[in-house]
Write a protein that holds these residues in place. Structure first.
Motif, PDB file in Angstrom:
ATOM      1  N   LYS A 202       0.832  -1.211   0.000  1.00 54.72           N
ATOM      2  CA  LYS A 202       0.000   0.000   0.000  1.00 54.72           C
ATOM      3  C   LYS A 202       0.863   1.256   0.000  1.00 54.72           C
ATOM      4  CE  LYS A 202      -3.521   2.436   2.707  1.00 54.72           C
ATOM      5  NZ  LYS A 202      -4.358   2.411   3.937  1.00 54.72           N
ATOM      6  N   ASN A 203       1.915   1.254   0.812  1.00 57.57           N
ATOM      7  CA  ASN A 203       2.802   2.413   0.882  1.00 57.57           C
ATOM      8  C   ASN A 203       3.552   2.616  -0.434  1.00 57.57           C
ATOM      9  OD1 ASN A 203       2.058   2.878   3.542  1.00 57.57           O
ATOM     10  ND2 ASN A 203       3.731   1.666   4.380  1.00 57.57           N
ATOM     11  N   LEU A 204       3.956   1.530  -1.065  1.00 60.62           N
ATOM     12  CA  LEU A 204       4.683   1.635  -2.333  1.00 60.62           C
ATOM     13  C   LEU A 204       3.780   2.128  -3.453  1.00 60.62           C
ATOM     14  CD1 LEU A 204       6.864  -1.602  -2.146  1.00 60.62           C
ATOM     15  CD2 LEU A 204       7.660   0.769  -1.984  1.00 60.62           C
ATOM     16  N   ILE A 205       2.514   1.757  -3.394  1.00 61.27           N
ATOM     17  CA  ILE A 205       1.555   2.274  -4.382  1.00 61.27           C
ATOM     18  C   ILE A 205       1.412   3.786  -4.222  1.00 61.27           C
ATOM     19  CG2 ILE A 205      -0.887   2.302  -5.029  1.00 61.27           C
ATOM     20  CD1 ILE A 205      -0.964  -0.706  -4.436  1.00 61.27           C
ATOM     21  N   GLY A 206       1.361   4.247  -2.961  1.00 64.91           N
ATOM     22  CA  GLY A 206       1.306   5.678  -2.703  1.00 64.91           C
ATOM     23  C   GLY A 206       2.543   6.392  -3.218  1.00 64.91           C
ATOM     24  N   TYR A 207       3.702   5.759  -3.062  1.00 62.44           N
ATOM     25  CA  TYR A 207       4.964   6.304  -3.550  1.00 62.44           C
ATOM     26  C   TYR A 207       4.942   6.411  -5.079  1.00 62.44           C
ATOM     27  CZ  TYR A 207      10.078   6.489  -4.234  1.00 62.44           C
ATOM     28  OH  TYR A 207      11.353   6.822  -4.603  1.00 62.44           O
ATOM     29  N   ARG A 208       4.446   5.366  -5.737  1.00 58.11           N
ATOM     30  CA  ARG A 208       4.355   5.383  -7.204  1.00 58.11           C
ATOM     31  C   ARG A 208       3.446   6.520  -7.674  1.00 58.11           C
ATOM     32  NH1 ARG A 208       0.445   3.461 -10.434  1.00 58.11           N
ATOM     33  NH2 ARG A 208      -0.476   2.171  -8.793  1.00 58.11           N
ATOM     34  N   LYS A 209       2.304   6.692  -7.047  1.00 60.78           N
ATOM     35  CA  LYS A 209       1.373   7.744  -7.431  1.00 60.78           C
ATOM     36  C   LYS A 209       2.005   9.123  -7.245  1.00 60.78           C
ATOM     37  CE  LYS A 209      -2.884   5.136  -6.510  1.00 60.78           C
ATOM     38  NZ  LYS A 209      -4.100   5.014  -5.670  1.00 60.78           N
ATOM     39  N   LYS A 210       2.725   9.292  -6.138  1.00 63.56           N
ATOM     40  CA  LYS A 210       3.347  10.599  -5.898  1.00 63.56           C
ATOM     41  C   LYS A 210       4.434  10.893  -6.931  1.00 63.56           C
ATOM     42  CE  LYS A 210       2.317  12.901  -3.125  1.00 63.56           C
ATOM     43  NZ  LYS A 210       1.373  14.043  -3.089  1.00 63.56           N
ATOM     44  N   MET A 211       5.220   9.887  -7.317  1.00 60.05           N
ATOM     45  CA  MET A 211       6.227  10.093  -8.344  1.00 60.05           C
ATOM     46  C   MET A 211       5.581  10.468  -9.676  1.00 60.05           C
ATOM     47  SD  MET A 211       9.219   9.846  -6.974  1.00 60.05           S
ATOM     48  CE  MET A 211       8.420  10.693  -5.589  1.00 60.05           C
ATOM     49  N   HIS A 212       4.426   9.860  -9.967  1.00 59.17           N
ATOM     50  CA  HIS A 212       3.721  10.200 -11.206  1.00 59.17           C
ATOM     51  C   HIS A 212       3.220  11.640 -11.166  1.00 59.17           C
ATOM     52  CE1 HIS A 212       0.155  10.377 -13.893  1.00 59.17           C
ATOM     53  NE2 HIS A 212       0.985   9.749 -14.718  1.00 59.17           N
ATOM     54  N   GLN A 213       2.703  12.068 -10.025  1.00 63.62           N
ATOM     55  CA  GLN A 213       2.247  13.451  -9.886  1.00 63.62           C
ATOM     56  C   GLN A 213       3.411  14.423 -10.064  1.00 63.62           C
ATOM     57  OE1 GLN A 213       0.301  13.743  -6.099  1.00 63.62           O
ATOM     58  NE2 GLN A 213      -1.289  12.263  -6.628  1.00 63.62           N
ATOM     59  N   LEU A 214       4.574  14.057  -9.525  1.00 64.30           N
ATOM     60  CA  LEU A 214       5.735  14.924  -9.633  1.00 64.30           C
ATOM     61  C   LEU A 214       6.174  15.047 -11.097  1.00 64.30           C
ATOM     62  CD1 LEU A 214       8.741  14.819  -7.164  1.00 64.30           C
ATOM     63  CD2 LEU A 214       9.040  15.417  -9.560  1.00 64.30           C
ATOM     64  N   VAL A 215       6.124  13.920 -11.816  1.00 65.07           N
ATOM     65  CA  VAL A 215       6.510  13.915 -13.227  1.00 65.07           C
ATOM     66  C   VAL A 215       5.526  14.718 -14.075  1.00 65.07           C
ATOM     67  CG1 VAL A 215       6.786  12.471 -15.274  1.00 65.07           C
ATOM     68  CG2 VAL A 215       7.738  11.716 -13.090  1.00 65.07           C
ATOM     69  N   SER A 216       4.242  14.478 -13.858  1.00 63.93           N
ATOM     70  CA  SER A 216       3.217  15.100 -14.692  1.00 63.93           C
ATOM     71  C   SER A 216       2.913  16.536 -14.303  1.00 63.93           C
ATOM     72  CB  SER A 216       1.929  14.277 -14.621  1.00 63.93           C
ATOM     73  OG  SER A 216       1.415  14.247 -13.301  1.00 63.93           O
ATOM     74  N   GLY A 217       3.343  16.935 -13.104  1.00 64.27           N
ATOM     75  CA  GLY A 217       3.082  18.295 -12.655  1.00 64.27           C
ATOM     76  C   GLY A 217       1.667  18.526 -12.199  1.00 64.27           C
ATOM     77  N   LEU A 218       0.920  17.437 -11.945  1.00 63.84           N
ATOM     78  CA  LEU A 218      -0.480  17.553 -11.492  1.00 63.84           C
ATOM     79  C   LEU A 218      -0.548  17.934 -10.030  1.00 63.84           C
ATOM     80  CD1 LEU A 218      -2.005  14.449 -13.314  1.00 63.84           C
ATOM     81  CD2 LEU A 218      -2.041  16.837 -14.044  1.00 63.84           C
TER      82      LEU A 218
END
Length: 218
Positions: A202-218
């Motif tokens: 669960k924590n790693l999924i949250g980490y993946r989502k945050k990295m995607h937000q950082l990349v996409s600038g959302l």
């Protein structure tokens, strides 16, 4: 014969008998207009690219690393690091949801170990000159914390114990016809291991989502 209409000093409109319009402007006025156009273009470019550079908040609670909230202003180097980590999380059994009715625990551990190695290499590839930038340092430190505080404790507690038991069970003739998923459920501390591995997941999924937000600038 041409008709001429003059505007203050530096600008003239000339309309000849053929109704052709000619515009004349003095050097200082032309220079001023060029500067205005350049500034307008620069402003437009700045506004179009400012999205990825805005302040980005990372809540460590999303990864099970504490309750600290870190604010950064990511640049292209930071986004590149985040992108590579996001790709690894999205293509391995690390940042994807685990289903222990179908997934094999030993294969999950193999994926986690590979993620350790790949992330270490990504971090080592960051030039020292870039690491000195505070925001880049925070992203790298976060990635190290995810490895050391997010994954390592589980592996330290469970991996060796489970693998030794599991390999012994696989070697038994009586288990030859059983699926690996059925065998792993017989592990003596299976329910506790399951709770722990799902929490890490669960924590790693949250980490993946945050990295995607950082990349996409959302």
């Amino acid at each position: 014969m041409a008709n001429t209409e003059s505007l203050p000093n530096h600008f003239r409109l000339i309309l000849d008998n053929g109704l052709a319009l000619t515009i004349e402007a003095s050097g200082p006025l032309v220079l001023t207009l060029i500067i205005i156009v350049i500034l307008a273009i620069a402003l437009r470019l700045f506004l179009s690219f400012r999205g990825p550079w805005r302040t980005f908040e990372i809540d460590e609670a999303e990864f099970g690393l504490g309750d600290q909230k870190v604010k950064i202003r990511p640049n292209d180097i930071d986004r590149q690091i985040a992108y590579k980590i996001w790709v690894e999380l999205s293509t391995r059994k690390v940042g994807l949801e685990i289903d222990l009715d179908n997934d094999v625990i030993s294969e999950i551990y193999d994926s986690w170990y590979s993620f350790f190695s790949v992330t270490r290499e990504l971090i080592k590839d960051v030039p020292v000159s870039k690491f000195r930038r505070k925001d880049t340092e925070r992203i790298i430190a976060l990635s190290i914390d995810v490895l050391n505080s997010g994954i390592r404790p589980h592996l330290t507690k469970w991996q060796a114990r489970f693998r030794r038991w599991y390999e012994f069970q696989l070697a038994k003739d009586e288990n030859a016809d059983l699926h690996p998923q059925d065998i792993q459920k017989r592990f003596p501390d299976y329910e506790e291991l399951k709770r722990d591995i799902m929490a890490v997941n669960k924590n790693l999924i949250g980490y993946r989502k945050k990295m995607h937000q950082l990349v996409s600038g959302l």
